[in-house]
Design an enzyme around this catalytic site. Structure first.
Site, PDB file in Angstrom:
ATOM      1  N   SER A   1      38.992  24.136  47.670  1.00  0.00           N
ATOM      2  CA  SER A   1      39.761  25.262  47.132  1.00  0.00           C
ATOM      3  C   SER A   1      40.533  24.818  45.901  1.00  0.00           C
ATOM      4  O   SER A   1      41.360  23.903  45.969  1.00  0.00           O
ATOM      5  CB  SER A   1      40.733  25.794  48.176  1.00  0.00           C
ATOM      6  OG  SER A   1      41.645  26.700  47.580  1.00  0.00           O
TER       7      SER A   1
ATOM      8  N   ASP B   1      40.688  31.122  45.697  1.00  0.00           N
ATOM      9  CA  ASP B   1      41.609  31.974  46.448  1.00  0.00           C
ATOM     10  C   ASP B   1      42.346  32.906  45.485  1.00  0.00           C
ATOM     11  O   ASP B   1      43.179  32.455  44.697  1.00  0.00           O
ATOM     12  CB  ASP B   1      42.622  31.116  47.203  1.00  0.00           C
ATOM     13  CG  ASP B   1      41.998  30.388  48.376  1.00  0.00           C
ATOM     14  OD1 ASP B   1      41.380  31.061  49.217  1.00  0.00           O
ATOM     15  OD2 ASP B   1      42.120  29.153  48.459  1.00  0.00           O
TER      16      ASP B   1
ATOM     17  N   MET C   1      45.011  35.760  44.981  1.00  0.00           N
ATOM     18  CA  MET C   1      46.196  36.304  45.657  1.00  0.00           C
ATOM     19  C   MET C   1      46.916  37.281  44.732  1.00  0.00           C
ATOM     20  O   MET C   1      47.012  37.033  43.530  1.00  0.00           O
ATOM     21  CB  MET C   1      47.151  35.173  46.041  1.00  0.00           C
ATOM     22  CG  MET C   1      46.530  34.112  46.920  1.00  0.00           C
ATOM     23  SD  MET C   1      47.729  32.804  47.288  1.00  0.00           S
ATOM     24  CE  MET C   1      46.737  31.717  48.298  1.00  0.00           C
TER      25      MET C   1
ATOM     26  N   HIS D   1      37.468  34.362  47.468  1.00  0.00           N
ATOM     27  CA  HIS D   1      38.187  34.906  48.627  1.00  0.00           C
ATOM     28  C   HIS D   1      39.292  35.819  48.114  1.00  0.00           C
ATOM     29  O   HIS D   1      40.306  35.345  47.594  1.00  0.00           O
ATOM     30  CB  HIS D   1      38.735  33.726  49.431  1.00  0.00           C
ATOM     31  CG  HIS D   1      39.598  34.093  50.589  1.00  0.00           C
ATOM     32  ND1 HIS D   1      40.338  33.155  51.288  1.00  0.00           N
ATOM     33  CD2 HIS D   1      39.875  35.279  51.179  1.00  0.00           C
ATOM     34  CE1 HIS D   1      41.008  33.757  52.247  1.00  0.00           C
ATOM     35  NE2 HIS D   1      40.757  35.048  52.197  1.00  0.00           N
TER      36      HIS D   1
ATOM     37  N   MET E   1      42.297  37.880  48.525  1.00  0.00           N
ATOM     38  CA  MET E   1      43.462  38.193  49.353  1.00  0.00           C
ATOM     39  C   MET E   1      44.284  39.234  48.603  1.00  0.00           C
ATOM     40  O   MET E   1      45.417  38.987  48.178  1.00  0.00           O
ATOM     41  CB  MET E   1      44.269  36.914  49.616  1.00  0.00           C
ATOM     42  CG  MET E   1      43.571  35.969  50.561  1.00  0.00           C
ATOM     43  SD  MET E   1      44.456  34.393  50.762  1.00  0.00           S
ATOM     44  CE  MET E   1      43.635  33.414  49.514  1.00  0.00           C
TER      45      MET E   1
END
Length: 226
Positions: free
Chosen positions: A11, A38, A40, A69, A71
């Site tokens: 990551s 990731d 966000m 991913h 989020m």
């Protein structure tokens, strides 16, 4: 236990952002199978990280698959942008919106692999009616939003449940949060074949250490699955 190939997905949330392109190149050369990104939004999770512009920029430095991913909530309005930025797998949270099936259709319409992730408190059974529409099932083994957290042991139970739900389908089972060479064996034994590792790979941000750390996680998992 999994019979699928073991894949390590460092990551970049734990990378040195001041030299992000070089950090991506470094894990590519160190043996990463996927680049885990990731995303966000400061709303669905507390922190803010990357957007499509950053992903598009680092897309130029590696041919490795981008495991993105999301989020974020809402998620549907941004799927096309992340697809165009270079995502290969787009994973969304089951908790991020009311129409998960529609979201998966939108990802597939962009020609991308579709993943679904469940938070620690969300049961695997929430995915029973969409399991045939996904390519990847991600179990969070920490609460999303921060790097460097400790592995939640109950995630092993959920991995076994997820493995049973997947059955013989062509679906990868991924784990994210607190993954290290020390617990990769028991994680593989529970059924995971894709291992997201942030601080356990990037700690210290010394590229000379990345290959050994990636290999250690892979070897621990493969020892179980061999």
């Amino acid at each position: 236990m999994t019979s699928r190939p073991i894949k390590i997905a460092p990551s970049i949330l734990s990378a040195d952002f001041s030299r992000l392109g070089d950090e991506v190149k470094a894990i590519d050369q160190a043996g990463a199978d996927y680049i885990h990104i990731d995303v966000m939004d400061g709303h669905f999770v507390p922190n803010i990280s990357f957007g499509p512009v950053v992903i598009s920029a680092i897309r130029k430095v590696t041919a490795k698959p981008f495991d993105v991913h999301l989020m974020i909530a809402p998620v549907d309005p941004y799927i096309q942008a992340f697809a165009k930025a270079g995502a290969d797998i787009i994973t969304v949270h089951a908790e991020a919106g009311p129409h998960l099936h529609r979201t998966l259709q939108a990802i597939k319409a962009e020609g991308k692999k579709a993943g679904v992730v469940v938070n620690p408190a969300t049961p695997v059974s929430a995915l029973e009616l969409v399991i045939d529409n996904i390519d990847l099932l991600l179990i969070m083994s920490v609460n999303p939003g921060f790097g460097g957290q400790s592995f939640i042991p109950e995630a092993l139970v959920k991995l076994r449940q997820a493995k049973a739900l997947i059955g013989g389908r062509d679906i990868d089972l991924e784990i994210d949060g607190g993954v290290t060479a020390d617990n990769a064996g028991e994680i593989a034994r529970a059924g995971a074949n894709v291992f997201v590792a942030g601080s356990s790979v990037y700690h210290g941000n010394d590229p000379a250490t990345y290959a050994a750390r990636i290999a250690a996680i892979r070897n621990a998992a493969q020892t179980v699955t061999a």
